[in-house]
Write a protein that holds these residues in place. Structure first.
Motif, mmCIF file in Angstrom:
data_model
loop_
_atom_site.group_PDB
_atom_site.id
_atom_site.type_symbol
_atom_site.label_atom_id
_atom_site.label_comp_id
_atom_site.label_asym_id
_atom_site.label_seq_id
_atom_site.Cartn_x
_atom_site.Cartn_y
_atom_site.Cartn_z
ATOM 1 N N GLY A 256 0.818 -1.211 0.000
ATOM 2 C CA GLY A 256 0.000 0.000 0.000
ATOM 3 C C GLY A 256 0.850 1.258 0.000
ATOM 4 O O GLY A 256 0.568 2.221 -0.736
ATOM 5 N N LEU A 257 1.903 1.272 0.816
ATOM 6 C CA LEU A 257 2.811 2.423 0.808
ATOM 7 C C LEU A 257 3.511 2.554 -0.547
ATOM 8 O O LEU A 257 3.702 3.678 -1.047
ATOM 9 N N ALA A 258 3.901 1.422 -1.136
ATOM 10 C CA ALA A 258 4.562 1.488 -2.443
ATOM 11 C C ALA A 258 3.607 2.004 -3.514
ATOM 12 O O ALA A 258 4.011 2.765 -4.407
ATOM 13 N N THR A 259 2.334 1.601 -3.448
ATOM 14 C CA THR A 259 1.351 2.119 -4.406
ATOM 15 C C THR A 259 1.187 3.625 -4.249
ATOM 16 O O THR A 259 1.087 4.361 -5.238
ATOM 17 N N ALA A 260 1.159 4.089 -3.007
ATOM 18 C CA ALA A 260 1.076 5.532 -2.776
ATOM 19 C C ALA A 260 2.304 6.243 -3.333
ATOM 20 O O ALA A 260 2.195 7.342 -3.896
ATOM 21 N N THR B 95 5.367 12.345 -7.305
ATOM 22 C CA THR B 95 6.795 12.641 -7.456
ATOM 23 C C THR B 95 7.218 13.773 -6.526
ATOM 24 O O THR B 95 8.330 14.281 -6.659
ATOM 25 N N ASP B 96 6.341 14.139 -5.607
ATOM 26 C CA ASP B 96 6.682 15.183 -4.644
ATOM 27 C C ASP B 96 7.756 14.655 -3.699
ATOM 28 O O ASP B 96 7.524 13.664 -2.985
ATOM 29 N N LEU C 93 8.292 11.572 3.364
ATOM 30 C CA LEU C 93 7.383 11.218 4.458
ATOM 31 C C LEU C 93 7.049 9.736 4.425
ATOM 32 O O LEU C 93 6.965 9.082 5.481
ATOM 33 N N LEU C 94 6.857 9.174 3.235
ATOM 34 C CA LEU C 94 6.609 7.731 3.125
ATOM 35 C C LEU C 94 7.808 6.928 3.616
ATOM 36 O O LEU C 94 7.648 5.922 4.318
ATOM 37 N N VAL C 95 9.012 7.365 3.263
ATOM 38 C CA VAL C 95 10.214 6.678 3.749
ATOM 39 C C VAL C 95 10.312 6.780 5.270
ATOM 40 O O VAL C 95 10.664 5.814 5.953
ATOM 41 N N TRP D 181 -3.605 17.348 2.927
ATOM 42 C CA TRP D 181 -4.392 16.121 3.082
ATOM 43 C C TRP D 181 -3.644 14.874 2.609
ATOM 44 O O TRP D 181 -3.740 13.819 3.262
ATOM 45 N N PRO D 182 -2.905 14.879 1.511
ATOM 46 C CA PRO D 182 -2.087 13.697 1.200
ATOM 47 C C PRO D 182 -1.065 13.366 2.283
ATOM 48 O O PRO D 182 -0.814 12.198 2.568
ATOM 49 N N ALA D 183 -0.492 14.403 2.912
ATOM 50 C CA ALA D 183 0.466 14.138 3.995
ATOM 51 C C ALA D 183 -0.226 13.489 5.189
ATOM 52 O O ALA D 183 0.318 12.573 5.818
#
Length: 394
Positions: free
Chosen positions: A23-27, A32-33, A39-41, A340-342
Motif C-alpha cells: 500500500g505504501l509502495a502504491t502511494a 513525485t513530490d 514522508l513515506l520513507v 491532506w495527502p500528507a
C-alpha cells in the motif's frame, strides 16, 4: 488497544505486513513530490524500527536504503552524462558532446546539462528508491517462513523459490557483518578492496553450505510430491488460472484507462474469482500439511487496512489534485507539502502502535525503566547528604 508481546500464537500474519508495504509502495508510485516521498520513507522506517525483530532478514532494511541511494545516484548520473528529455533554460555545465550516427537520433552523450533536467531525474529516482525501501520494510518485518505457510497449495513450489530468493540477501548481509566484526576483533582492516576480497570467500562458502543444508531438508520433507488428480481437473485448473489472470490484466487495464471504466471492474472481479477457483483446484495436488496455521486477526486487518487506506487516499488525491502530487520541473519551483495527502500518509504509522511487540522489546523497556528509577533514587540519596558533615542530615 495496547500491543501484546509477539509469540507463536500472537505474532502478526506475514501477509499483513506485505499488504501494508505494498500500500505504501502504491502511494509512492502516484506522486513525485519529494516531501511526500520522504514522508513515506520516514513512516516505513519508523514502523520498521518499532516492530522489527533480531532475525537475519530484519537486518536487511539498511541494505535496501543504501540500494535506494544507489538508484538515485545512477539516475542522476544518467541524466548528467546522457541528457534528459526535459527542456530547461538554467544551464549548469556544458559537457563535450560525442557525435552519434543518424540512426541514434534522440540519444546524446554529453552536451548541455540543465537544472530542470537534473531536478526531474532526482524526482524520478527518488520515487523508485521509495518503492525499493517499502519492499525492504516488508522484507524486514515479515517472516518468510510464516509467509510460505500461508500460500495456497498450488503456489507452494513457486513460493519456496521466492522465499529462498528473499532470504538469500538478508543472510548474505548478516554473514558480511559477522565476518567484518570478526576481522575487527582480530585487529585486521574491515574496509577497502582487500578486506572485501578476503571476506568474499567465507561468505560464498557459507552460502553454499546453506544451499546444501536447505536441499537436504527439502528432500527429507518430501518436497515436490504431488497427489494423483484426474486429467479433467488438471485441464480445468489450467483454464481457470490462465483465464483468470488474463481477466485480471484486462480488468486492471480497463480501470487504469480513460475509456474502460465500464467493463474494467466486472472483468477484474470475474478474473479474480476464476483465478482463485483455479488456485483452489490446483491445491488438490499438494499433499503437504500445515501445523498451526497463522490466523488473520483484528490486528492483521488493522495493519493491512492502514496500508490499503494510504494507497486509496493517495489515488483519490491524484485524481482530484494531480498538480499537488507532481511538482513541475519546468519552471523550477520549490516543492510544497500538500496537507491532506500528507495526513493520509501518516495513517501508515498505525502498525507501530497496534502490531505485537517484537520478542525482547518488553524486557528492554522494563530494564530501561528500572535503570532510570535506580538513577533517580541515587540522585535522591545524594541530595540528602550534607556536603560539610559527610553524614546524613536528620
Amino acid at each position: 488497544m495496547s500491543a501484546p508481546q509477539a509469540t507463536r500464537t500472537t505474532a502478526l500474519h506475514a501477509g499483513a505486513w506485505w499488504l501494508w508495504a505494498l500500500g505504501l509502495a502504491t502511494a509512492a508510485s502516484r506522486t513525485t513530490d519529494p516531501l511526500l516521498l520522504g514522508l513515506l520513507v520516514g513512516v516505513a522506517g519508523y514502523v520498521v524500527a518499532a516492530r522489527r525483530t533480531e532475525a537475519p532478514w530484519a537486518r536487511s532494511y539498511g541494505a535496501f536504503v543504501k540500494l535506494g541511494l544507489v538508484v538515485i545516484a545512477i539516475r542522476l548520473a544518467f541524466a548528467f552524462f546522457l541528457g534528459s528529455p526535459i527542456p530547461g533554460t538554467h544551464t549548469l555545465v556544458t559537457l563535450p558532446e560525442v557525435p552519434l550516427p543518424d540512426w541514434a537520433k534522440g540519444v546524446r552523450i554529453g552536451g548541455r546539462v540543465t537544472a530542470e533536467g537534473m531536478v526531474f531525474a532526482l524526482y524520478d529516482g527518488l520515487k523508485l528508491a521509495t518503492l525499493l525501501i517499502c519492499v525492504g520494510a516488508a522484507n524486514a518485518l515479515a517472516n518468510p517462513a510464516r509467509l510460505l505457510k500461508s500460500l495456497p497449495g498450488a503456489l507452494y513450489e513457486a513460493g519456496v523459490a521466492v522465499v529462498v530468493a528473499m532470504t538469500f540477501a538478508p543472510n548474505l548481509v548478516a554473514d558480511v557483518q559477522r565476518l567484518r566484526a570478526a576481522r575487527r576483533l582480530r585487529g585486521r582492516p574491515d574496509r577497502g578492496v582487500k578486506a572485501l576480497l578476503q571476506v568474499g570467500l567465507p561468505v560464498l562458502e557459507g552460502a553454499l553450505e546453506r544451499s546444501v543444508a536447505l536441499a537436504a531438508a527439502m528432500d527429507a520433507r518430501g518436497y515436490g510430491r504431488s497427489a494423483e488428480v484426474p486429467p479433467g481437473v488438471r485441464h480445468l485448473t489450467s483454464v481457470l488460472t490462465l483465464g483468470g489472470l488474463l481477466g485480471i490484466c484486462a480488468g486492471t487495464y480497463g480501470l487504469l484507462g480513460d475509456t474502460g471504466g465500464g467493463y474494467g471492474l466486472p472483468l477484474l472481479l470475474a478474473g479474480l474469482a476464476a483465478a482463485l477457483a483455479g488456485l483452489w483446484l490446483g491445491g488438490r495436488r499438494s499433499v503437504r500439511s500445515r501445523y498451526r496455521p497463522d490466523r488473520w486477526g483484528v490486528r492483521a486487518w488493522l495493519v493491512a487496512g492502514s496500508g490499503i487506506a494510504v494507497a486509496a487516499l493517495m489515488i483519490w488525491a491524484n485524481d482530484y489534485a494531480p498538480a499537488a502530487l507532481h511538482p513541475p520541473a519546468v519552471p523550477l519551483t520549490a516543492p510544497v507539502l500538500p496537507l491532506w495527502p500528507a495526513v493520509s500518509v501518516l495513517v501508515g504509522l498505525l502498525p507501530a502502535f497496534v502490531a505485537p511487540l517484537p520478542p525482547g522489546a518488553d524486557r528492554a523497556g522494563r530494564a530501561d525503566r528500572a535503570d532510570r528509577a535506580d538513577r533517580a533514587a541515587s540522585r535522591g540519596r545524594a541530595h540528602d547528604v550534607d556536603p560539610r558533615m559527610k553524614e546524613p542530615t536528620q
